[in-house]
Structures are given as structure tokens and as C-alpha cells.
Design an enzyme around this catalytic site. Structure first.
Site, short mmCIF file in Angstrom:
data_model
loop_
_atom_site.label_atom_id
_atom_site.label_comp_id
_atom_site.label_asym_id
_atom_site.label_seq_id
_atom_site.Cartn_x
_atom_site.Cartn_y
_atom_site.Cartn_z
N ASP A 111 -20.56 39.72 -7.92
CA ASP A 111 -20.54 41.12 -8.34
C ASP A 111 -19.18 41.69 -7.95
OD1 ASP A 111 -22.42 43.41 -9.39
OD2 ASP A 111 -21.23 44.28 -7.77
N ARG A 157 -34.83 36.01 -8.14
CA ARG A 157 -34.58 37.30 -7.50
C ARG A 157 -35.82 37.87 -6.82
NH1 ARG A 157 -32.73 40.46 -6.05
NH2 ARG A 157 -31.83 42.15 -7.24
N ARG A 164 -30.91 39.38 -15.51
CA ARG A 164 -32.33 39.71 -15.66
C ARG A 164 -32.97 39.24 -16.95
NH1 ARG A 164 -34.80 41.65 -11.25
NH2 ARG A 164 -33.28 42.64 -9.91
N ARG A 220 -21.48 39.58 -18.49
CA ARG A 220 -22.55 39.13 -17.60
C ARG A 220 -23.43 38.13 -18.32
NH1 ARG A 220 -24.95 44.37 -14.73
NH2 ARG A 220 -22.98 45.30 -14.09
N TYR A 277 -16.99 53.53 -7.61
CA TYR A 277 -18.18 53.28 -6.76
C TYR A 277 -17.93 53.74 -5.33
CZ TYR A 277 -20.16 50.72 -10.63
OH TYR A 277 -20.66 50.41 -11.86
O1 1CP Z 1 -23.10 35.41 -14.05
C1 1CP Z 1 -22.54 36.39 -14.46
O2 1CP Z 1 -22.43 36.64 -15.65
C2 1CP Z 1 -21.89 37.34 -13.45
C3 1CP Z 1 -22.72 38.54 -13.38
C4 1CP Z 1 -22.11 39.85 -12.90
C5 1CP Z 1 -20.91 40.49 -13.26
C6 1CP Z 1 -19.85 39.98 -14.24
C7 1CP Z 1 -22.76 40.68 -11.98
C8 1CP Z 1 -24.05 40.38 -11.29
N1 1CP Z 1 -21.99 41.79 -11.78
C9 1CP Z 1 -20.88 41.69 -12.55
C10 1CP Z 1 -19.74 42.64 -12.60
C11 1CP Z 1 -20.06 44.08 -12.42
N2 1CP Z 1 -20.85 44.66 -11.47
C12 1CP Z 1 -19.46 45.11 -13.18
C13 1CP Z 1 -18.41 44.90 -14.24
C14 1CP Z 1 -18.97 44.48 -15.55
C15 1CP Z 1 -19.77 45.52 -16.31
O3 1CP Z 1 -19.18 46.56 -16.70
O4 1CP Z 1 -20.95 45.28 -16.53
C16 1CP Z 1 -19.95 46.33 -12.71
C17 1CP Z 1 -19.60 47.71 -13.20
C18 1CP Z 1 -20.84 46.04 -11.62
C19 1CP Z 1 -21.56 47.00 -10.76
C20 1CP Z 1 -23.03 46.76 -10.81
N3 1CP Z 1 -23.66 45.76 -10.10
C21 1CP Z 1 -24.00 47.41 -11.59
C22 1CP Z 1 -23.70 48.54 -12.58
C23 1CP Z 1 -24.08 49.88 -12.02
C24 1CP Z 1 -23.61 51.02 -12.95
O5 1CP Z 1 -22.65 51.72 -12.58
O6 1CP Z 1 -24.18 51.16 -14.03
C25 1CP Z 1 -25.23 46.81 -11.33
C26 1CP Z 1 -26.57 47.15 -11.90
C27 1CP Z 1 -24.99 45.77 -10.37
C28 1CP Z 1 -25.98 44.80 -9.84
C29 1CP Z 1 -25.87 43.50 -10.54
N4 1CP Z 1 -24.76 42.67 -10.47
C30 1CP Z 1 -24.98 41.53 -11.19
C31 1CP Z 1 -26.29 41.59 -11.74
C32 1CP Z 1 -26.92 40.48 -12.58
C33 1CP Z 1 -26.84 42.83 -11.36
C34 1CP Z 1 -28.21 43.39 -11.73
C35 1CP Z 1 -29.38 42.55 -11.47
C36 1CP Z 1 -29.67 42.21 -10.04
O7 1CP Z 1 -29.56 43.07 -9.16
O8 1CP Z 1 -30.06 41.06 -9.82
#
Ligand code: 1CP
Length: 339
Positions: free
Chosen positions: A51, A15, A6, A2, A127
Site C-alpha cells: 500500500d 483477509r 477484494r 490494483r 492522507y
Molecule cells: O496487488 C496490488 O494490485 C497492489 C494493491 C494496492 C495498491 C496499488 C493496494 C492494496 N494499495 C495500493 C495503492 C494505493 N493505496 C493508492 C494508489 C492507487 C489508487 O489510487 O487506487 C491509494 C490512494 C491507497 C490508499 C488506500 N489504501 C485506500 C484508498 C482510500 C481513499 O482515499 O479512497 C484504501 C481503501 C486502502 C486500503 C487498501 N490497500 C490495498 C487494498 C487491496 C486495500 C483495500 C482492501 C483491504 O483493506 O484489504
């Protein structure tokens, strides 16, 4: 990993006005968010801002991405009717904005490559079945053991979604793909082999004709590295629980490594971060299959961006030994006449 998120003041500001899915559905904005880390940090590739849940909405999953939680479903996937309701993804019809974002990001990136990604079947299933983020994945494993045929059907449907999504992104211009199996490391190797590996192999086989590098990442999955290679990954993501030298021995000389700095080190004193980064580089560059320096998981939200930029400079300044000449290929039929 990622890259956008944030830890960036610009992302936090954006956001406050827009949801994550608003950004994903607005190609001009999504492309800008994708490119921002490349401009600010100097990293060598971009990963499309999205995502893993994004392709699931169009195939019938009603979910929200909840602030500080993650994906939450209106109704978890628990029985045969729920599994059979998961449809097929037709990317040009269902996700035109993602394909447009890929094209726009490519225009902005110039020669810097763009990586497409998708969630792997087990991680998506966790999920869907749990209904929200989980640590133990008990409902998911419960379905696996109690209803193996249903669970395999779920894996196959999610593999179809991931393969279609990745292939469409490559056709739209992405130059590599990364499959995130964030929670596969919670499985025993035997369970992985029996229930998950066939679905991951199906995805990578479907992508093989496209000729782009296929990266597989699974968190806490040192025991699965060889299995990710065998499922068709050209490169494996490694987290900080396994040294890169060990990972290299596990996958052998023809599979590239990516990783493996602990993201928490970006909050440590610079001397500690530098020591760990150099250790990763020392081991990674010796791997004959190739090495991509990276974090072992996503950037933590309280990471100072300037520390990330300094880390990128350190990596770029690292003296990579000149590539050894490739071993001479065995003579092919016809070589003799041409000489
Ligand atoms: O620009 C980039 O780098 C892309 C960002 C990105 C990626 C690669 C996002 C945006 N999501 C993901 C993939 C993702 N999403 C994964 C696989 C990678 C990893 O293991 O981190 C997973 C498991 C998710 C699911 C998810 N989406 C979570 C995790 C929940 C948990 O089980 O702990 C969360 C918090 C999200 C929301 C999310 N997606 C992305 C961001 C930046 C965020 C959080 C911030 C926001 O809501 O703006």
C-alpha cells in the site's frame, strides 16, 4: 493498477485471518498474493502487493488501514514540528520484508515482469495532513497556500521516501516503477507546477540511473499529462476521462500511454465492455510511444474475476499491427569509417 484485492474470493478469505499489513510483512504470503492475479487472469505483469502507506510507518507516521475506509492517522501532520519529525527511509533497515517480497515474487514470476510502486508526495501528503481519506483535500491545500515553505518541505521529505523506496525495490529485482498520484487531479495546473512538480521530478531524476521504465499515474489529471512527462515519466497512466488519442497528442510520440478503461465497465454487459476495450485498443496501438492496455483506475471490489479474465483474453487476441521500422537514427561520428 490494483490487481490483488477484494474482488478475489481468495483475497477476501485471506483477509478474514490476516490484516493487509500482516500480508505485507510476510514475504512468502505477499509474493503469493502478488502473483495470484497473474496466474488467474493472465495479465502480462504483476504489481507488488503493498500500500502507498507502507513506507510511512518507519519514518514516524502512526497509522492504521481501516476496513472499508483506508489510511487513518493517529495524529494528522499539521505543523512544522510534525513535518520535521518525518525522517528518512533506509529501506534495508526499515523495510527488509518488502525487499524480500520483491525477490520472492520475482522467483515465482519467471519471465513476467514485476512493477514496484510508491505513493507520490501530494497523494501521501493528503492522507497525512487530512488524517484520513478526503474528497476536497482542504487541510492539505490550506497548508499549501498558508505555509508554502512548510508544504514544500513536506513534499521534499515525501519525495525522498518515495525515491528511496522505489530504488530499493528496483535493486531487489523490480523491473518497472509506478508512482501513484491519485489525488493530484484535484490541483490546478498552476498549483501542481509550483508545489508538486519539483518533488515528482526529484523522484524520477533519482531513478533515472537505474534504467527501468518510470510510469506516472494521476487520477482525473488529463490536464497534467504533459507535466507528468516533463517531470520525467517514460509512461503516463490515463483514466477514462481522456481519450487515448487525445492523451497521445498531449504527451507526444516519445512517451508511452497506459490505460484507460473505466473500471465500472467490468460491471456492464459484455457487449459494452468489449466495445469500450476495442476503442481503447484501436487508439492505444496507434500511439508511436507505446501502449499498455490497462484500467483507468483500480479494480472495483464487486468485479467478477471471470470478466477480468475474459477481458485479458480479448486484449491478447487483439491484432496488434506490426511495429513500424524505427526512423533511421542520424549517423553518428565514426559510422562512416566502419562502413
Ligand atoms: O496487488 C496490488 O494490485 C497492489 C494493491 C494496492 C495498491 C496499488 C493496494 C492494496 N494499495 C495500493 C495503492 C494505493 N493505496 C493508492 C494508489 C492507487 C489508487 O489510487 O487506487 C491509494 C490512494 C491507497 C490508499 C488506500 N489504501 C485506500 C484508498 C482510500 C481513499 O482515499 O479512497 C484504501 C481503501 C486502502 C486500503 C487498501 N490497500 C490495498 C487494498 C487491496 C486495500 C483495500 C482492501 C483491504 O483493506 O484489504
Amino acid at each position: 493498477m490494483r490487481q490483488a484485492g477484494r474482488y478475489q474470493p481468495e483475497y477476501r478469505a485471506l483477509r478474514r485471518e490476516r490484516t493487509l499489513l500482516d500480508i505485507v510483512r510476510d514475504p512468502a504470503l505477499c509474493a503469493q498474493v502478488t502473483v495470484l492475479p497473474v496466474r488467474q487472469l493472465g495479465v502480462d505483469a504483476a504489481i507488488l502487493f503493498s500500500d502507498i502507506m507502507v513506507p510511512l510507518g518507519p519514518v514516524g507516521i502512526d497509522y492504521t488501514l481501516e476496513e472499508h475506509v483506508g489510511p487513518v492517522l493517529a495524529r494528522p501532520v499539521r505543523d512544522a514540528a510534525d513535518v520535521r519529525a518525518i525522517g528518512r527511509l533506509v529501506p534495508h533497515r526499515d523495510l527488509p520484508y518488502v525487499l524480500e517480497s520483491v525477490a520472492r515474487a520475482r522467483e515465482l514470476l519467471g519471465p513476467t515482469p514485476l512493477i514496484a510502486f510508491a505513493g507520490a508526495p501530494f497523494t501521501l501528503a493528503s492522507y497525512l495532513v487530512e488524517g484520513r481519506p478526503s474528497r476536497a483535500h482542504l487541510a492539505t491545500k490550506g497548508m499549501m497556500w498558508e505555509r508554502p515553505a512548510l508544504f514544500r518541505d513536506l513534499m521534499a521529505r515525501l519525495a525522498d521516501v518515495a525515491a528511496a523506496h522505489l530504488a530499493a525495490q528496483v535493486e531487489a529485482g523490480a523491473q518497472a516503477v509506478q508512482l501513484f498520484d491519485s489525488w493530484a487531479g484535484t490541483l490546478s495546473p498552476a498549483a501542481y507546477d509550483e508545489f508538486v512538480a519539483p518533488a515528482v521530478s526529484a523522484i524520477f531524476s533519482a531513478l533515472a540511473p537505474l534504467g527501468v521504465p518510470r510510469i506516472a499515474f494521476a487520477l482525473g489529471a488529463g490536464e497534467l499529462l504533459r507535466r507528468l512527462r516533463d517531470a520525467g515519466a517514460d509512461a503516463v497512466g490515463v483514466d477514462w476521462r481522456v481519450e487515448l488519442a487525445t492523451a497521445g497528442e498531449r504527451v507526444g510520440p516519445r512517451t508511452a500511454l497506459q490505460g484507460n478503461l473505466d473500471p465500472a465497465l467490468l460491471l456492464a454487459p459484455w457487449s459494452e465492455l468489449e466495445r469500450a476495450a476495442r476503442q481503447a485498443l484501436d487508439q492505444g496501438v496507434r500511439h508511436p510511444g507505446g501502449f499498455v492496455f490497462n484500467l483507468g483506475h483500480g479494480v472495483l471490489p464487486n468485479t467478477p474475476p471471470e470478466v477480468l479474465a475474459r477481458l485479458v483474453s480479448l486484449v491478447h487476441a487483439y491484432p496488434v499491427p506490426a511495429a513500424r521500422p524505427a526512423p533511421r537514427a542520424a549517423p553518428r561520428a565514426g559510422d562512416e569509417e566502419r562502413r
